[in-house]
Structure formats: structure tokens, C-alpha cells
Design an enzyme around this catalytic site. Structure first.
Site, PDB file in Angstrom:
ATOM      1  N   ARG A 102      11.498   2.394 -10.084  1.00  0.00           N
ATOM      2  CA  ARG A 102      10.488   1.652  -9.524  1.00  0.00           C
ATOM      3  C   ARG A 102      10.894   0.197  -9.717  1.00  0.00           C
ATOM      4  O   ARG A 102      11.418  -0.302 -10.551  1.00  0.00           O
ATOM      5  CB  ARG A 102       8.948   1.864  -9.998  1.00  0.00           C
ATOM      6  CG  ARG A 102       8.004   0.994  -9.190  1.00  0.00           C
ATOM      7  CD  ARG A 102       7.455   1.940  -8.027  1.00  0.00           C
ATOM      8  NE  ARG A 102       6.302   1.825  -7.560  1.00  0.00           N
ATOM      9  CZ  ARG A 102       5.859   1.389  -6.206  1.00  0.00           C
ATOM     10  NH1 ARG A 102       6.555   1.398  -5.639  1.00  0.00           N
ATOM     11  NH2 ARG A 102       4.765   1.391  -6.156  1.00  0.00           N
ATOM     12  N   THR A 374       7.841   4.360   3.455  1.00  0.00           N
ATOM     13  CA  THR A 374       8.390   5.133   2.408  1.00  0.00           C
ATOM     14  C   THR A 374       9.461   6.039   2.988  1.00  0.00           C
ATOM     15  O   THR A 374       9.190   6.398   4.241  1.00  0.00           O
ATOM     16  CB  THR A 374       7.523   5.776   1.305  1.00  0.00           C
ATOM     17  OG1 THR A 374       6.619   4.562   0.882  1.00  0.00           O
ATOM     18  CG2 THR A 374       8.331   6.675   0.256  1.00  0.00           C
ATOM     19  N   ASN A 394       8.300  -0.298   0.835  1.00  0.00           N
ATOM     20  CA  ASN A 394       6.804  -0.269   0.820  1.00  0.00           C
ATOM     21  C   ASN A 394       6.006  -0.076   2.283  1.00  0.00           C
ATOM     22  O   ASN A 394       6.033   1.147   2.880  1.00  0.00           O
ATOM     23  CB  ASN A 394       5.967  -1.234   0.279  1.00  0.00           C
ATOM     24  CG  ASN A 394       4.661  -1.137  -0.217  1.00  0.00           C
ATOM     25  OD1 ASN A 394       4.046  -0.057  -0.307  1.00  0.00           O
ATOM     26  ND2 ASN A 394       3.771  -2.202  -0.149  1.00  0.00           N
ATOM     27  N   GLU A 413       6.799  -4.875  -2.235  1.00  0.00           N
ATOM     28  CA  GLU A 413       6.148  -3.566  -3.180  1.00  0.00           C
ATOM     29  C   GLU A 413       5.146  -4.485  -4.210  1.00  0.00           C
ATOM     30  O   GLU A 413       4.126  -3.572  -4.562  1.00  0.00           O
ATOM     31  CB  GLU A 413       7.377  -3.176  -3.985  1.00  0.00           C
ATOM     32  CG  GLU A 413       6.961  -1.810  -4.559  1.00  0.00           C
ATOM     33  CD  GLU A 413       6.793  -0.735  -3.529  1.00  0.00           C
ATOM     34  OE1 GLU A 413       5.438  -0.446  -3.247  1.00  0.00           O
ATOM     35  OE2 GLU A 413       7.852  -0.308  -2.828  1.00  0.00           O
ATOM     36  N   SER A 445       1.992   3.554  -7.924  1.00  0.00           N
ATOM     37  CA  SER A 445       2.498   4.284  -6.620  1.00  0.00           C
ATOM     38  C   SER A 445       1.719   5.465  -6.186  1.00  0.00           C
ATOM     39  O   SER A 445       0.993   6.107  -7.474  1.00  0.00           O
ATOM     40  CB  SER A 445       4.048   4.410  -6.731  1.00  0.00           C
ATOM     41  OG  SER A 445       4.578   5.343  -5.640  1.00  0.00           O
ATOM     42  N   SER A 446       1.937   6.187  -5.084  1.00  0.00           N
ATOM     43  CA  SER A 446       1.508   7.366  -4.697  1.00  0.00           C
ATOM     44  C   SER A 446       2.728   8.336  -4.460  1.00  0.00           C
ATOM     45  O   SER A 446       2.274   9.396  -4.194  1.00  0.00           O
ATOM     46  CB  SER A 446       0.478   7.251  -3.350  1.00  0.00           C
ATOM     47  OG  SER A 446      -0.649   6.536  -3.712  1.00  0.00           O
ATOM     48  N   GLY A 467       2.159   6.074   1.691  1.00  0.00           N
ATOM     49  CA  GLY A 467       1.303   5.584   0.965  1.00  0.00           C
ATOM     50  C   GLY A 467       0.276   6.423   0.192  1.00  0.00           C
ATOM     51  O   GLY A 467       0.797   7.345  -0.224  1.00  0.00           O
TER      52      GLY A 467
END
Length: 566
Positions: A102, A374, A394, A413, A445-446, A467
């Protein structure tokens, strides 16, 4: 082929623990493959073909995943990237691993960096331009995975992406449409249009600057990105444009990916392996699966995607998103109560409050413990190794900033942090102090790259962009395929519905399969508001049946899949 120095290999070491759960190994006789074929499921055709070529050349799942990742940086620039970051869930020789690459907040980042004099978030400041970018992790992350598990040489794995950037490809209509939509938001304040404005249907699009950057990375490893010419170009870009950015040479030099312990759980006889913090996806997915099992009584006689079914999913999802906002963040900075959030008694207690007919009042759904565009791709090889990788800029085309001379986009991000606790990000999701901005911290994050195993072999490898919709997309497709026993195509194609606590009692539908008038009327009668949005996710899934992998691209976008005989 240039050798990569010992100093350059430091980017592959990372920190933290590796997966501890030992799964049954695929006990195959000598010379016999675990699966009848390998397979890739990706976001577009060029990357799918490259991944299949790498498998056919003797590469393993990680080799193919790395090749796909760099290829998507060329052919899927709206989300594929080397200027962003992501998460990779792996099973190699029967053992689970998780790699966190990340992005991190720059060293000069601060909790108030996006606030005006009145303490309010400045519109667009977290999304457009240099200040929206975090320190990229993709190059270091893909290198770390390859260094640990790859079979083919690094240069061999990157060569197809270099050729793709140098020789070009013909952009599909969807790619041009997304560019045009993104330009309306990003083009005025960035150099975005200068690099991508030449795209046209039927015309070959080349990216020579990006090709040079990828070639340097192929020859020298991540040092070619985090030091030297490219690093200097990134920092120089921070001083161009409307608003100055914060990424420094020291930030780039200091960046490292992190090997973390994968989240693992049992569900209906499967070993579920998913993403730990700083992703909220794995915790949310396991909570959702657990709560659905706990309330099997409510689901027993409910038709799939009926008003009852959608209501019950929303009841589960609103509890998950309440926990997400309160407790989840970067585990290197805040203590995330993972064990307590996944404890059976906690999940049972949360599920007990689900209302069978009407939505629970939003103000009563609080965090239960006491005091984010994404792209995704999935790979399996014939030895039964599996990679589920989600990485991102993002928003579509990230911050809109292209590093001049290097030819790649930077992420936006920083919007995934809580710019101000309680204020929603671009996906409408709120966060709290656990996800506040701090130097070198990774934003929540998801992303939910997930692998399901049974008897030591992959059963399903899946993930999605979208997202906050990622969590509910993966959950629903997984249920469709393994709980409701739909064929993979039907499981992926089925309409998806999303709820995330806020906006209050809102069910998001998708134009791909809008809610029928009857379904809409019944949900509205129960107190829900129906809101149309862009489609929910773009699933890249591989399902294994009878040792044969099956792929079925999501019709919502331009995904592609390939099966390669062993």
C-alpha cells in the site's frame, strides 16, 4: 541481462510476519500437476494474454501476476499502475501469505494538511493534483513477491510490458470513454490530457517514456524507481502544477513493502484467506460470512436477490461499515482489534440485532466493541499456487498527475485517509481517528483479494475494484457461486446491491441490471431509498471444478480470462 545488486534486493525483504496457517498440501504424484491447467482472470485482454504467455513459458502464479501487474500499467492506465499500490493474497505450496504494498503518507504529511482556515476539508484537495499522492508501493511490492516466489527471471517477466508500452496497442472504446469522463474532472489542473489526449479508436497508442521507465526497472529492479533518474523526476513533479506535493527523495528511499499474516477462517468447509489491516476488506468479508451463517434462520426461505434478500444483506453490511469507521487503520500505527472483531461470540451478537423486515435505525447501529478506482486480477498455476492481487491509483487515473519524463500516473490515495474524522471520502465512506493522516502511515482500504481453498487446492480466487463496493461485491459473488451453487458466469453476471451504513438506508443499484419497479417499490415500502450508480465492481474470478480452472469475465467492463493447459 543486467544483474540486480544485493542492495537493490533489499526492497524484497519487507517487514512483519508471514502467513502462519498451514493448509493441507496438494499431495500429487511425482510429475503430476495439482490442476489440469493454469488460468488468469484480469481487467483486459492484453494483460490476460501476457499472463497466459508467462504461465505457458513455465512461470508460476507469481510470475504471471507480476507480468500482469506491469502490463496493466500500460494497457489499463486508469487503474493499472506503477504509481500506486495494493495488496496481494497468495497461496504457495499450500501455505497462505499476504503482501502489503500500500502507498504511505509522505514524511511531511499532517492531519490538517487538507483543511482550510475554518477547519473544513478543501474541495478536491485529496483527489486532484500533487498533494493527493502518497508514496507509491507497486514496484517494490511486485518485486518483493517475485523475489520470494518467482521462477522466471525478473527481466523475462517484465519484458512483455516493456514491449506493450513501446509498440503500443489500440485503446478500446470503454477506455477512451473513461478518459473523457476523468478529463472533465482532472484535466484542468493537471498534465493528464497532454499524455492521454492522443488516444483514439482504431489508432495505436504508444507510451515511450513509460517504456523507458519499465525497461530501467527490468534491468535494475526497484532501485531504478526509488532512486536515481525516476525518483528525481517524481520529486520534480511535486513542484509543478497548481498545488505542490510532498513526496521527497527520502520518502521514496524509505519505502518498503510489508509481509503480514493473512486473515484465515473456516466457512462451509472452505479455508477462506483474505486481506488483513490496513485493508478493511478481509475483516468485513469474514464478518459478513459469519453473520449470514449466524442468521441462517432468516435466509432459509428467502429467494436470491429478492427484496427480503437485499434487505438482509443491507442489515449485515451496515454493521460491518460501522465497525470499519471506528476501529480500522494501519496496524503499524493503531491497535486494530482483529481477534475481537472476528470472535464468534461477537459476530453472533452483531447478527442477533438484524431486523427481519425493516431497516434498523441508523443512529442505533454503532461500533459493536466496547471502549475505496482500482483493478483486480487472479491467477492459478497448474501446481495449485494462487495469487489474488488488487492494486490501485484510487480514483480513475489517480490524481491526474503524470510524472513528466517517466510517463506514469501518480495515485490520489491520500483521499483514503480520514482528512477530517466523520467527513466522507469520494466513496461516501466515513472514517475516524484510527485512519487519521500521519507521516509514513498507510491509508485504510476496502481491497479484498481473497482465495478459498479446500483439501489444499484453490477452489476460488477472486477480487474486485470499486472502493467501498469491493467488500459487498466480493461477498455477493462468493455467495452466488459457493452458497447458492450458481455457475461462475451466472454468479458474476447477477445484479449486485450495495449498502454501507451511510447515506442512511440507501440501497445502491447498478445500470447493468437496475432494480425492477416491483423490487424498488417493495424496498421503498420498507423504508429504503434506491439510488442508481455506476456498476458495482468488476470481478476477476477463477473457480476450480474437478481440478479444471474456469474463468468468466465480468460483463460490466472489459475483463478477460485465459486457461493454459499444463
Amino acid at each position: 541481462m543486467s544483474k540486480i545488486s544485493r542492495r537493490q534486493t533489499l526492497w524484497g525483504l519487507g517487514l512483519g510476519a508471514t502467513g502462519a496457517l498451514i493448509l493441507p498440501e496438494a499431495g500429487t504424484a511425482k510429475g503430476r500437476r495439482a490442476l489440469k491447467a493454469g488460468a488468469v482472470a484480469t481487467a483486459d485482454t492484453p494483460s490476460a494474454e501476457i499472463g497466459a504467455q508467462i504461465l505457458a513459458a513455465g512461470g508460476n502464479a507469481v510470475d504471471a501476476a507480476v507480468a500482469i501487474g506491469f502490463a496493466l500499467a500500460v494497457s489499463y492506465p486508469e487503474a493499472g499502475n506503477i504509481g500506486g499500490g495494493g495488496f496481494m493474497t497468495l497461496v504457495m505450496q499450500g501455505k497462505p501469505y499476504f503482501l502489503d504494498y500500500r502507498e504511505t503518507a509522505p514524511g511531511k504529511a499532517s492531519p490538517t494538511m487538507y483543511l482550510d482556515a475554518q477547519g473544513e476539508v478543501r474541495p478536491g484537495s485529496t483527489l486532484v493534483g500533487n498533494l493527493a499522492a502518497g508514496t507509491p508501493g507497486t514496484v517494490a511490492g511486485l518485486f518483493a513477491a517475485h523475489r520470494r516466489f518467482g521462477k522466471l527471471s525478473w527481466a523475462r517477466v517484465l519484458a512483455p510490458a516493456v514491449r506493450l508500452a513501446r509498440d503500443g496497442f489500440v485503446p478500446p472504446a470503454q477506455m477512451i470513454r473513461i478518459y473523457q469522463e476523468a478529463f472533465a474532472e482532472l484535466g484542468r489542473d493537471t498534465n493528464f490530457g497532454a499524455y492521454f489526449g492522443a488516444m483514439a479508436e482504431g489508432k495505436t497508442f504508444t507510451q515511450p517514456e513509460l517504456a523507458d521507465t519499465l525497461e530501467a526497472i527490468a534491468q535494475r529492479g526497484p532501485a531504478a524507481f526509488y532512486q536515481g533518474r525516476v525518483a528525481t523526476q517524481i520529486v520534480a513533479q511535486m513542484y509543478r502544477g497548481k498545488e505542490k506535493g510532498l513526496i521527497s527523495l527520502a520518502d521514496l528511499e524509505a519505502y518498503r513493502p510489508v509481509w503480514r499474516t493473512a486473515l484465515t477462517s473456516k466457512w462451509r468447509g472452505y479455508d477462506v484467506i483474505s486481506a488483513p489491516p490496513p485493508s478493511s476488506g478481509g475483516i468485513a468479508l469474514l464478518q459478513l460470512l459469519g453473520m449470514k451463517e449466524a442468521r441462517a434462520d432468516l435466509f432459509a426461505n428467502v429467494a436470491h436477490n429478492s427484496a427480503d434478500y437485499i434487505h438482509l444483506l443491507a442489515e449485515l453490511e451496515k454493521r460491518v461499515f460501522a465497525d470499519r469507521a471506528a476501529y480500522l487503520g494501519d496496524p503499524d500505527f493503531v491497535q486494530v482489534p482483529v481477534a475481537r472483531l472476528l470472535a464468534e461470540d461477537y459476530i453472533q451478537a452483531r447478527a442477533k440485532g438484524v431486523q427481519p423486515q425493516f431497516p434498523s435505525p441508523t443512529e442505533q447501529i454503532r461500533p459493536g466493541l466496547e471502549k475505496p478506482q482500482t483493478t483486480h486480477y487472479s491467477v492459478v498455476d497448474a501446481d495449485g499456487n494462487a495469487v489474488s492481487n488488487t492494486y490501485t491509483l484510487n480514483g480513475w487515473y489517480g490524481s491526474g498527475v503524470v510524472v513528466e519524463g517517466a510517463g506514469f500516473l501518480l495515485n490520489n490515495e491520500m483521499d483514503d485517509f480520514s482528512a477530517k474524522p466523520g467527513v466522507a471520502n469520494q466513496y461516501g465512506v466515513v472514517g475516524g481517528d484510527a485512519n487519521a493522516i500521519q507521516p509514513f502511515k498507510r491509508p485504510l482500504s476496502s481491497m479484498t483479494p481473497t482465495i478459498l481453498m479446500q483439501n489444499g487446492l484453490p477452489v476460488m480466487v477472486l477480487g474486485s475494484p470499486g472502493g467501498s463496493r469491493i467488500i459487498t461485491t466480493v461477498f455477493q459473488v462468493l455467495l452466488n457461486a459457493l452458497d447458492y451453487k450458481m455457475p461462475l458466469k451466472a454468479a458474476v453476471d447477477a445484479p449486485r446491491y450495495h449498502h454501507q451504513l451511510l447515506p442512511e438506508n440507501t440501497i445502491f443499484t447498478e445500470p447493468y441490471a437496475p432494480a425492477s419497479p416491483e423490487l424498488r417499490q417493495e424496498l421503498e415500502r420498507r423504508g429504503y431509498r434506491i439510488e442508481a450508480q455506476n456498476f458495482n465492481g468488476d470481478i476477476a474470478a477463477i473457480q476450480v471444478q474437478g481440478r479444471l480452472p474456469i474463468v468468466s469475465p465480468d460483463p460490466r467492463a472489459r475483463g478477460a480470462g485465459r486457461v493454459t493447459p499444463s
